[in-house]
Scaffold this active site. Structure first.
Site, PDB file in Angstrom:
ATOM      1  N   CYS A  37       0.836  -1.201   0.000  1.00  0.00           N
ATOM      2  CA  CYS A  37       0.000   0.000   0.000  1.00  0.00           C
ATOM      3  C   CYS A  37       0.870   1.249   0.000  1.00  0.00           C
ATOM      4  O   CYS A  37       2.096   1.191   0.065  1.00  0.00           O
ATOM      5  CB  CYS A  37      -0.936   0.013   1.202  1.00  0.00           C
ATOM      6  SG  CYS A  37      -0.073   0.231   2.766  1.00  0.00           S
ATOM      7  N   CYS A  40       3.249   1.692   2.922  1.00  0.00           N
ATOM      8  CA  CYS A  40       4.484   0.913   2.767  1.00  0.00           C
ATOM      9  C   CYS A  40       5.477   1.670   1.882  1.00  0.00           C
ATOM     10  O   CYS A  40       6.670   1.731   2.175  1.00  0.00           O
ATOM     11  CB  CYS A  40       4.186  -0.446   2.152  1.00  0.00           C
ATOM     12  SG  CYS A  40       3.162  -1.529   3.168  1.00  0.00           S
ATOM     13  N   ASP A 435       6.973  16.924 -37.209  1.00  0.00           N
ATOM     14  CA  ASP A 435       8.046  17.231 -38.145  1.00  0.00           C
ATOM     15  C   ASP A 435       7.691  16.544 -39.464  1.00  0.00           C
ATOM     16  O   ASP A 435       7.030  15.495 -39.468  1.00  0.00           O
ATOM     17  CB  ASP A 435       9.370  16.696 -37.596  1.00  0.00           C
ATOM     18  CG  ASP A 435      10.458  16.683 -38.646  1.00  0.00           C
ATOM     19  OD1 ASP A 435      10.750  17.752 -39.199  1.00  0.00           O
ATOM     20  OD2 ASP A 435      10.984  15.588 -38.926  1.00  0.00           O
ATOM     21  N   ASP A 606      11.802  13.238 -35.374  1.00  0.00           N
ATOM     22  CA  ASP A 606      12.793  12.167 -35.406  1.00  0.00           C
ATOM     23  C   ASP A 606      14.230  12.643 -35.558  1.00  0.00           C
ATOM     24  O   ASP A 606      15.160  11.870 -35.387  1.00  0.00           O
ATOM     25  CB  ASP A 606      12.485  11.210 -36.564  1.00  0.00           C
ATOM     26  CG  ASP A 606      12.806  11.840 -37.918  1.00  0.00           C
ATOM     27  OD1 ASP A 606      12.558  13.048 -38.081  1.00  0.00           O
ATOM     28  OD2 ASP A 606      13.318  11.118 -38.797  1.00  0.00           O
TER      29      ASP A 606
END
Length: 710
Positions: A37, A40, A435, A606
């Protein structure tokens, strides 16, 4: 005593992990099988981040691991000891690999169910009117069945509760264990003094339903397995290293740069390297999404995770095992799954307030019912039911369960989410900027108008012998032409292809290599034909942009190319907003301007000249063919070459945001109903166990509804 509300820190089977320096950052991973949880997470991260030898520690709840950034020479042993000191079991990666898998939960669940049904049958006889010696006899039989069964089946709860109590902490297994012990103890007391009531069936039922809830939750987690786990499964455990004339099997972690490996056909490449064989066929679908086999020749670069379809081959490694492409992807996927978005922070803060509030309410319930009824046992039962039913398990799982499902689904669709907050930001984008060159379009090599029919057949035959992208574009342009009978074909990497046709030398390649003409040429005996380079839209570009517009997104195109070329491509792809002849700095400024106007911009690029824009944008995506600098700057990388994954990324991000908000709503609704019922005494510990397990499973099931486009 530290109050930490946890739904069940059961010692489970640790998962294998790698302990390595990944992506240039010294990173260690520890397995934490008992965390469950947000409380923790907070306890573990607070402890580790306070240590001087640790730069950063990040817990991934879904994978039950903590990633630790430290110096390369750091020793994980003190970290393991420190975590044990606050009640958390921890294992180093390789140590965890050697531990035996625990199949106990299913066995314990089966025994608890069998014992529960038998004790309930005995209880029916008592409820039906059995009295005196008959009732006592039935109670003793029930005790004989229930006590050993409860002791064995509830062992995970007892172990977890003791691990917390011995370091002065509380977790949710403390009240669960207390409820089981009290039910068994009071039942045994009632049986020994000839009392009318025994609660052996309640103790076993509580154990059975809690175990059942955790088994179902584990199944749901497996269904929502992470991308990092999928990637880790691609790495073989052992490889064959060539030393002189000998082949020796060794663990993959022992592989260093410069080693020579022997791989059989069908083997998966364990570490990045260079092919030493003359040629081979490679399946790159696991990492790139490309389903077609790729032909490679000597000197080709191979990445970890790819599969050799032909063999055997030899490979010279270019990196250590710890620095392989696969390990870097595992690290990036783990970071994304352990994301700390604002939703995660909200859940963590809520759980931090929630834990002391719940314990305070249960203590108040105990005092109130004690004074009101004078029945200490009844008051204690209500207090325990309040603790169990109000556990913040659903709240703790709300975000990590969805993040794990979303990143896992995207990875299996060929998309790698790198950034911790990418999904949150992608869900908010309203504008997508592309692009042009390399992202929406590529260069195609097509035959010139003067090439004869015979030369076209030779050209196709030579192009078929190469896997170069330009050769594939030639084949696309010659799809209706039959290949000529060209023999003695040989490819010269980076230069071109040669062969023989009708006793004439033929060649396809750069004019400098062929020795005649300009640009890319085809030589046919004494004749030379020029090939033309043309820009073309990628096959999936138009459909991708149409899908984005249908999702209500505004689409822009940026390019350093001329206005005429930009307008031509924009007309083909139906892009209304075009910006041509822009420098890298201008691209960044345009993105900045759109965001100043209130738009949330997704940048897709890219090239090196897109790096500034990718960094500036609200969110960013780089294709799998992008330069490494662009991929490093992007939040998301398309492992394949197809743009069609972009609409899926945005759709899944939006779906993930919706599921997170729904999970918060489910957790809030559950507690609005459960807390008053528990405080009013309408919920027994058994009912609380059922409700708690149901809330956890509901949140996890809802996370599985995170989907891509229909």
């Amino acid at each position: 005593m530290t109050l930490a509300s946890c739904p069940g820190c059961v010692a489970g089977a640790p998962m294998a992990a790698s302990n390595a320096v990944r992506g240039g950052v010294p990173t260690h991973e520890l397995i934490l099988p008992t965390i469950h949880c947000s409380a923790c997470i907070q306890a573990v991260e607070t402890l580790l981040n306070a240590r001087p030898d640790i730069a950063a520690a990040r817990v991934n709840l879904s994978r039950k691991r903590v990633a630790i950034t430290a110096t390369p020479e750091a020793d994980p042993a003190p970290w393991v000891s420190a975590l044990a000191g606050i009640g958390f079991e921890a294992h180093e990666a390789r140590a965890a690999q050697n531990k035996t898998s625990d199949d106990g939960p299913m066995l314990r669940l089966g025994i608890a169910g069998f014992a529960m049904m038998n004790v309930m049958l005995l209880s029916v006889a008592v409820w039906s009117g059995a009295t005196d010696s008959t009732r006592d006899f039935l109670h003793w039989i029930a005790a004989t069945i229930a006590l050993p069964a409860a002791l064995f089946c509830a062992q995970p709860f007892f172990v977890s509760a003791w691990s917390a109590l011995r370091v002065w902490r509380l977790n949710m297994d403390v009240p669960i264990s207390l409820a089981i012990v009290l039910a068994c103890g009071l039942s045994l007391y009632e049986t020994s003094v000839g009392g009318e009531h025994a609660y052996f069936d309640a103790a076993l039922s509580l154990t059975f339903f809690l175990l059942g809830g955790r088994v179902l939750e584990t199944r749901m987690r497996r269904a929502a397995r992470s991308a990092a786990a999928d990637l880790a499964a691609l790495e073989p455990n052992r490889v064959i290293r060539v030393t002189g004339e000998n082949r020796v099997s060794c663990p993959v972690d022992e592989i260093k740069a410069g080693d020579t490996l022997w791989l059989a056909a069908g083997a998966r490449v364990p570490v990045d390297g260079v092919l030493l064989a003359s040629e081979a066929q490679v399946d790159r679908s696991a990492l790139s999404g490309e389903s077609d086999a790729i032909a490679v020749s000597e000197g080709a670069v191979l990445s970890a995770g790819e599969v050799m379809l032909s063999g055997p081959i030899t490979l010279r490694t270019t990196v250590d095992a710890a620095g392989s492409t696969l390990r870097r992807l595992i690290h990036l996927a783990s970071v994304a799954e352990g994301a700390r978005s604002r939703y995660t922070s909200l859940a963590t803060q809520a759980a931090g307030i929630y834990a002391p509030l719940v314990h305070g309410l249960s203590f108040a319930a105990f005092l109130g019912w004690s004074f009101a009824t004078g029945d200490i046992y009844h008051a204690l039962t209500i207090a325990i039911a309040t603790l169990i039913i109000t556990c913040p398990c659903a709240l703790g799982l709300a975000v990590p369960a969805v993040s794990t499902v979303a990143t896992g689904r995207l990875f299996r669709a060929g998309v790698l989410v790198k950034s911790e907050t990418a999904l949150e930001r992608l869900a908010e984008v309203d504008t997508v900027v592309f692009d042009k060159t390399g992202t929406l379009s590529d260069s195609a090599l097509v035959p010139g108008a003067d090439i004869t029919q015979e030369a076209r057949g030779v050209l196709k035959a030579l192009a078929e012998a190469s896997d170069h992208p330009l050769s594939r574009s030639v084949l696309s342009a010659l799809s209706d032409i039959s290949a000529a009978d060209v023999t003695e074909i040989s490819e010269h990497r980076g230069l071109g292809i040669k062969g023989t046709f009708a006793d004439m030398p033929v060649a396809l390649g750069d004019s400098g290599w062929v020795g005649r003409g300009t640009g890319t040429v085809l030589q046919l005996g004494d004749d030379v034909f020029a090939l033309e380079r043309r820009e073309r839209a990628l096959p999936e570009a138009a459909d991708t942009l149409r899908a984005l517009r249908d999702m209500g997104l505004e689409v822009h195109m940026l390019t350093g190319d001329s206005q005429a070329n930009a307008d031509r491509m924009a007309a083909t792809l139906k892009v209304e907003h075009v910006h041509a002849s822009v420098s890298p700095e201008r691209k960044q400024a345009l993105i900045h301007g759109l965001q100043d106007a209130g738009q949330k911009v997704l940048m897709v690029g890219d090239g090196l000249n897109d790096t500034l824009a990718l960094t500036q944008a609200w969110a960013s995506i780089a294709p799998g063919t992008a330069l490494e600098a662009s991929q490093n700057a992007a939040d998301v990388v398309l492992l394949g070459q197809h743009l069609s994954g972009i609409p899926d990324v945005i759709h899944i991000a939006r779906s993930a945001r919706a599921r997170i908000l729904e999970n918060f709503g489910l957790a809030a609704l559950y507690n609005m109903i459960a807390i008053p019922l528990a405080l009013a005494g309408f919920a027994t510990p058994l009912m609380a166990a059922l409700a708690m397990s149901t809330s956890s499973i509901t949140v996890t099931l809802n996370a599985l509804r995170t989907r891509a486009r229909p």
